[in-house]
Design a protein around this motif. Structure first.
Motif, mmCIF file in Angstrom:
data_model
loop_
_atom_site.group_PDB
_atom_site.id
_atom_site.type_symbol
_atom_site.label_atom_id
_atom_site.label_comp_id
_atom_site.label_asym_id
_atom_site.label_seq_id
_atom_site.Cartn_x
_atom_site.Cartn_y
_atom_site.Cartn_z
ATOM 1 N N LYS A 1 0.836 -1.214 0.000
ATOM 2 C CA LYS A 1 0.000 0.000 0.000
ATOM 3 C C LYS A 1 0.864 1.255 0.000
ATOM 4 N N ILE B 1 -1.168 8.315 3.912
ATOM 5 C CA ILE B 1 -1.163 6.860 3.680
ATOM 6 C C ILE B 1 0.199 6.274 3.997
ATOM 7 N N VAL C 1 -6.500 4.150 -1.063
ATOM 8 C CA VAL C 1 -5.526 3.162 -0.572
ATOM 9 C C VAL C 1 -5.353 2.012 -1.563
#
Length: 470
Positions: free
Chosen positions: A51, A72, A133
């Motif tokens: 990710k 993120i 994401v």
């Protein structure tokens, strides 16, 4: 408990307000109460690395805003460092080809990123699990890639222990090189062998296992990231496709290569079968060595009694003083489990249909366990067994001298028929082969002494005196 309301394709559901996971994770946790265990720590970290690399890549190509990318990446870094792992609540064995595991990661990272940006968990207008994401990804490239990355993290740990075992066996081979014992085939007396030769042979097979495991890592360096759903790369930008594996290699500090045929890499799981086969082969060899150690140490007075295993614990609740070979026993049990896991992995890999194999979760559950328990088993095998083995020199010597097996060395000098007659008489009367040969006048004593040089018997063409000097 306070809740927030989240919705998905099934409907709405209450999610604990403080949870970082979301509705899709919660449904999966309720559906899959199989092992009652959590996903492997290294697998969770691998998901976070994927990710992170995807966010970096999508930002580089202008598809993800910089502030979202930073949030993120920060969330992923926290997971990679071991935080938030308690939020990964899904059973490792799950339906859906790993979609639940992928969404668990997406939701945890999304909610932590939302928090970093000053929002409240569940406000997916800030950072969305799927749109941000999971951008450019599918479960079908994320999950197999995470599995391969986890394997590449676990194998070196097992290899470290196998190399320690190899060194320990080599040391014992040197220590025991001058000890002559009776070799056995089919559990019957055969011909003399040096105890050191036996341990050298054990080290040789472990060396092959090490080479197999080192080589098989190449099978899982090839990943299908960028292939998305079926390997065609749908919904993945071309620039993302070209950059993602390089970025992932840098993030994870693992050498990865993008598959030449992403459709093949998405459909077929033969790489995992190859890894399992190498692990299973090693397990088979370890169990065979364990069998030998139990036999050679059996007794201690009524068995072979040729070696002593280090006493580690009481062996009985009823028989005082009994010590059992618990370490070789546990090594064999690890092997049995690995062999069973290999069958599961084989059948799961075979069971895929068309463009996807849905059974990766059970493959990973078993393969991670096999690799990890192999290393753990070998560690205790080395520390609590191999390093402490001692030899009963006189016992080994007496067994050789009183064995009928040495008649094999005499056979070329007196012929098979006469040699067989001597052996038969020795077994029947209990007399030694040496006594019978001299009594029957088949050979002179000096000649017999040369032939029955037990050290020379273990190394053709070299006398016992030369061998000991060597």
């Amino acid at each position: 408990m306070n809740f927030r309301i989240e919705s998905d394709s099934i409907g709405t559901k209450e999610v604990p307000k403080e949870a970082y996971y979301g509705v899709q994770t919660l449904r999966a946790a309720e559906n899959f109460k199989i092992t009652r265990l959590k996903m492997h720590e290294d697998f969770i970290k691998s998901l976070a690395q994927i990710k992170k690399a995807s966010a970096i890549t999508n930002c580089e190509i202008g598809l993800l805003e910089k502030n979202i990318e930073r949030a993120i990446v920060q969330a992923c870094n926290e997971i990679i460092c071991g935080k938030l792992h308690e939020e990964f609540i899904i059973d490792p064995i799950q339906g859906g080809a790993g979609t639940s595991a992928n969404m668990n990661a997406n939701e945890v990272i999304s909610n932590r990123a939302i928090e970093i940006l000053g929002g409240e968990k569940g406000d997916y207008s800030i950072v969305h699990p799927n749109d941000h994401v999971n951008m450019g990804q599918s479960t079908n490239d994320v999950i197999p890639t995470a599995g391969k990355m986890t394997i590449l993290k676990l194998i070196p740990k097992a290899l470290k222990q196998l190399k320690r075992l190899y060194d320990a066996l080599q040391e014992k081979a040197i220590e025991f090189d001058d000890i002559i014992k009776m070799g056995r085939t089919q559990m019957q007396d055969a011909v003399p062998i040096r105890l050191g030769q036996e341990f050298k042979a054990y080290s040789s097979v472990i060396k092959r296992d090490i080479l197999r495991l080192e080589k098989v890592q190449e099978e899982v360096r090839v990943v299908n990231m960028g292939g998305t759903a079926v390997g065609t790369g749908i919904n993945a930008d071309e620039q993302y496709l070209n950059k993602i594996v390089c970025n992932l290699s840098n993030v994870a500090e693992i050498e990865l290569r993008q598959a030449e045929d992403l459709i093949d890499s998405t459909q077929n799981l033969d790489g995992f079968v190859a890894v399992s086969a190498a692990v299973k082969t090693c397990a088979v060899n370890l169990s065979k060595i364990s069998n030998d150690l139990r036999l050679m140490s059996s007794g201690p007075r009524t068995g072979f009694g040729e070696i002593n295993l280090p006493p580690k614990q009481n062996g009985s609740s009823i028989m005082p003083g009994k010590i059992n070979p618990v370490i070789p026993e546990v090594m064999s049990q690890v092997a049995f489990n690995i062999i069973g896991n290999d069958m599961t992995i084989t059948m799961a890999a075979e069971a895929g249909q068309l463009e996807l194999n849905a059974f990766e979760p059970v493959i990973f559950y078993n393969l991670f366990e096999s690799i990890e328990t192999l290393g753990n088993g070998v560690e205790t095998f080395v520390d609590n067994c191999i390093c402490g083995i001692t030899a009963n020199r006189e016992r080994c010597k007496n067994l050789v001298e009183n064995s009928v097996g040495i008649i094999t060395a005499i056979c070329p000098h007196v012929g098979y028929k006469k040699a067989a007659g001597v052996a038969k008489t020795a077994i029947k009367t209990g007399e030694s082969v040496r006594e019978l040969i001299l009594k029957q006048g088949l050979l002179k004593e000096a000649e017999l002494n040369d032939i029955l040089d037990t050290v020379a018997m273990t190394e053709p063409g070299i006398s016992g005196k030369q061998m000991l000097v060597k």
